[in-house]
Design a protein around this motif. Structure first.
Motif, PDB file in Angstrom:
ATOM      1  N   ASN A   1      23.032  -9.334 -38.851  1.00 10.78           N
ATOM      2  CA  ASN A   1      23.997  -9.034 -37.786  1.00 10.78           C
ATOM      3  C   ASN A   1      23.642  -7.673 -37.166  1.00 10.78           C
ATOM      4  OD1 ASN A   1      26.266  -8.474 -36.289  1.00 10.78           O
ATOM      5  ND2 ASN A   1      27.713  -8.516 -38.013  1.00 10.78           N
TER       6      ASN A   1
ATOM      7  N   LYS B   1      25.335  -6.119 -35.032  1.00 13.69           N
ATOM      8  CA  LYS B   1      26.596  -5.422 -34.695  1.00 13.69           C
ATOM      9  C   LYS B   1      26.485  -4.789 -33.297  1.00 13.69           C
ATOM     10  CE  LYS B   1      28.226  -5.145 -39.352  1.00 13.69           C
ATOM     11  NZ  LYS B   1      29.039  -4.480 -40.353  1.00 13.69           N
TER      12      LYS B   1
ATOM     13  N   HIS C   1      34.581 -12.276 -37.983  1.00 13.91           N
ATOM     14  CA  HIS C   1      33.981 -11.155 -38.718  1.00 13.91           C
ATOM     15  C   HIS C   1      35.047 -10.098 -38.973  1.00 13.91           C
ATOM     16  CE1 HIS C   1      31.546  -7.630 -39.656  1.00 13.91           C
ATOM     17  NE2 HIS C   1      30.617  -8.489 -40.033  1.00 13.91           N
TER      18      HIS C   1
ATOM     19  N   GLU D   1      32.790 -11.216 -47.370  1.00 16.33           N
ATOM     20  CA  GLU D   1      32.403  -9.806 -47.209  1.00 16.33           C
ATOM     21  C   GLU D   1      33.597  -8.906 -47.498  1.00 16.33           C
ATOM     22  OE1 GLU D   1      28.921  -9.573 -44.029  1.00 16.33           O
ATOM     23  OE2 GLU D   1      30.870  -9.334 -43.110  1.00 16.33           O
TER      24      GLU D   1
ATOM     25  N   LEU E   1      33.244  -2.659 -48.781  1.00 18.91           N
ATOM     26  CA  LEU E   1      31.826  -2.478 -49.119  1.00 18.91           C
ATOM     27  C   LEU E   1      30.904  -2.580 -47.902  1.00 18.91           C
ATOM     28  CD1 LEU E   1      31.566  -4.508 -52.473  1.00 18.91           C
ATOM     29  CD2 LEU E   1      31.833  -2.042 -52.186  1.00 18.91           C
ATOM     30  N   ILE E   2      31.469  -3.008 -46.764  1.00 15.76           N
ATOM     31  CA  ILE E   2      30.647  -3.150 -45.557  1.00 15.76           C
ATOM     32  C   ILE E   2      30.117  -1.780 -45.126  1.00 15.76           C
ATOM     33  CG2 ILE E   2      30.708  -3.721 -43.081  1.00 15.76           C
ATOM     34  CD1 ILE E   2      32.566  -6.039 -43.734  1.00 15.76           C
ATOM     35  N   GLY E   3      28.810  -1.714 -44.944  1.00 22.63           N
ATOM     36  CA  GLY E   3      28.172  -0.479 -44.491  1.00 22.63           C
ATOM     37  C   GLY E   3      28.120   0.605 -45.554  1.00 22.63           C
TER      38      GLY E   3
ATOM     39  N   ALA F   1      27.858  -7.425 -47.344  1.00 18.29           N
ATOM     40  CA  ALA F   1      28.377  -6.071 -47.537  1.00 18.29           C
ATOM     41  C   ALA F   1      27.473  -5.329 -48.516  1.00 18.29           C
ATOM     42  CB  ALA F   1      29.828  -6.037 -48.039  1.00 18.29           C
ATOM     43  N   GLY F   2      26.812  -4.334 -47.961  1.00 22.27           N
ATOM     44  CA  GLY F   2      25.979  -3.458 -48.775  1.00 22.27           C
ATOM     45  C   GLY F   2      24.667  -4.063 -49.268  1.00 22.27           C
ATOM     46  N   ILE F   3      24.312  -5.229 -48.765  1.00 20.30           N
ATOM     47  CA  ILE F   3      23.070  -5.874 -49.227  1.00 20.30           C
ATOM     48  C   ILE F   3      21.867  -5.191 -48.565  1.00 20.30           C
ATOM     49  CG2 ILE F   3      21.725  -8.040 -49.221  1.00 20.30           C
ATOM     50  CD1 ILE F   3      24.269  -8.390 -50.880  1.00 20.30           C
TER      51      ILE F   3
ATOM     52  N   LEU G   1      24.481 -12.253 -45.644  1.00 21.00           N
ATOM     53  CA  LEU G   1      24.725 -11.783 -44.278  1.00 21.00           C
ATOM     54  C   LEU G   1      24.660 -10.268 -44.377  1.00 21.00           C
ATOM     55  CD1 LEU G   1      25.766 -12.197 -41.335  1.00 21.00           C
ATOM     56  CD2 LEU G   1      28.079 -12.323 -42.279  1.00 21.00           C
ATOM     57  N   LEU G   2      23.781  -9.650 -43.604  1.00 24.12           N
ATOM     58  CA  LEU G   2      23.684  -8.193 -43.725  1.00 24.12           C
ATOM     59  C   LEU G   2      23.429  -7.536 -42.374  1.00 24.12           C
ATOM     60  CD1 LEU G   2      20.302  -6.882 -45.099  1.00 24.12           C
ATOM     61  CD2 LEU G   2      20.561  -9.215 -44.341  1.00 24.12           C
ATOM     62  N   ALA G   3      23.606  -6.225 -42.347  1.00 21.52           N
ATOM     63  CA  ALA G   3      23.420  -5.487 -41.097  1.00 21.52           C
ATOM     64  C   ALA G   3      22.657  -4.194 -41.350  1.00 21.52           C
ATOM     65  CB  ALA G   3      24.776  -5.197 -40.460  1.00 21.52           C
ATOM     66  N   SER G   4      23.373  -3.154 -41.805  1.00 19.80           N
ATOM     67  CA  SER G   4      22.784  -1.808 -41.843  1.00 19.80           C
ATOM     68  C   SER G   4      21.514  -1.702 -42.688  1.00 19.80           C
ATOM     69  CB  SER G   4      23.824  -0.793 -42.327  1.00 19.80           C
ATOM     70  OG  SER G   4      24.412  -1.202 -43.540  1.00 19.80           O
TER      71      SER G   4
HETATM   72  O1  G3P Z   1      28.009  -8.907 -40.991  1.00 18.90           O
HETATM   73  C1  G3P Z   1      27.379  -8.200 -42.000  1.00 18.90           C
HETATM   74  C2  G3P Z   1      28.082  -6.974 -42.339  1.00 18.90           C
HETATM   75  O2  G3P Z   1      29.432  -6.900 -42.110  1.00 18.90           O
HETATM   76  C3  G3P Z   1      27.638  -6.311 -43.584  1.00 18.90           C
HETATM   77  O3  G3P Z   1      27.290  -5.054 -43.162  1.00 18.90           O
HETATM   78  O4  G3P Z   1      25.967  -3.035 -43.118  1.00 18.90           O
HETATM   79  O5  G3P Z   1      27.105  -3.739 -45.226  1.00 18.90           O
HETATM   80  O6  G3P Z   1      25.129  -5.029 -44.411  1.00 18.90           O
HETATM   81  P1  G3P Z   1      26.319  -4.153 -44.045  1.00 18.90           P
END
Ligand code: G3P
Length: 220
Positions: free
Chosen positions: A7, A9, A91, A139, A143-145, A178-180, A198-201
């Motif tokens: 993602n 974002k 989300h 998620e 823990l997200i980000g 979240a946090g992966i 599912l990951l982002a940062s």
């Molecule tokens: O959509 C993925 C997200 O919400 C997780 O974010 O940065 O913890 O991988 P992050």
């Protein structure tokens, strides 16, 4: 081998030309592995990324509306027309009402779009599974980000979400997020019964996103 959805974002690194560069790096890695790797860029980039990439592109959000007088909204038909494979729905950073999620999941079935409904705990995961989407993605918002991987910090949430979701709808696929960021986090998620992450940062904000993704899928 599993599913990895990245993602973008509203990160600066994930938008426009920089975003396209990032997406192409993701595509390079996707071409080297059997894992299913897809991206969810900013809506304004959907059309362009679909045209320029061979990997699947998802929207980050859709609104529960048809065509009509809905200023600023994006509907399922629009993302289908620009070639998106599906979308994240509900989300944590873009929550929807239950009736809206239901509307969108039904519409996605009709349009053959892939629905990925995000949830925050075991109870909401079971509730989302009752709507019979293709995926639920659990998620925990705290823990997200954070850089603290859900699969290691709260393995019971992942394991019990998989169980709860499959009890309600056996065909469902469960992702966790979240946090992966590390290969170990990904493998642990798969071991806990998730289909993927599912990951982002961990990738988008990494100094070297391509290297970070290669590490995640075990190429480094
Ligand atoms: O959509 C993925 C997200 O919400 C997780 O974010 O940065 O913890 O991988 P992050």
């Amino acid at each position: 081998m599993g599913v990895v959805i990245i993602n973008f974002k509203a990160y600066k690194e994930g938008f426009g030309l920089k975003g396209l560069e990032l997406a192409k790096a993701v595509e390079d890695v996707a071409n080297k592995v059997d894992d299913y790797i897809a991206i969810a860029p900013i809506s304004l980039d959907l059309q362009r990324f679909v045209n320029e990439l061979s990997i699947d592109v998802y929207s980050q959000h859709v609104d529960a509306v048809n065509f009509g007088s809905y200023t600023g909204r994006i509907n399922a038909e629009m993302i289908k027309e620009v070639g998106a494979k599906g979308s994240l729905i509900n989300h944590s950073e873009r929550r929807l009402k239950l009736a809206d999620i239901d509307f969108i999941v039904d519409k996605f079935k009709e349009l053959e779009l892939v629905s990925v409904v995000c949830t925050n705990n075991i109870t909401t995961t079971a509730a989302a599974a009752a709507l019979q989407p293709d995926y639920v993605a659990i998620e925990p918002p705290e823990l997200i980000g954070s850089g603290i991987p859900v699969s290691k910090a709260e393995p019971e949430i992942v394991e019990n979400s998989v169980k709860a979701a499959k009890d309600v709808y056996p065909e469902i696929k469960v992702l966790c997020g979240a946090g992966i960021s590390k290969h170990e986090d990904y493998v642990t998620a798969l071991d806990l019964g998730a289909e993927g992450v599912l990951l982002a940062s961990g990738v988008v904000k990494a100094k070297d996103p391509k290297a970070a993704l290669e590490e995640l899928v075990g190429l480094r």
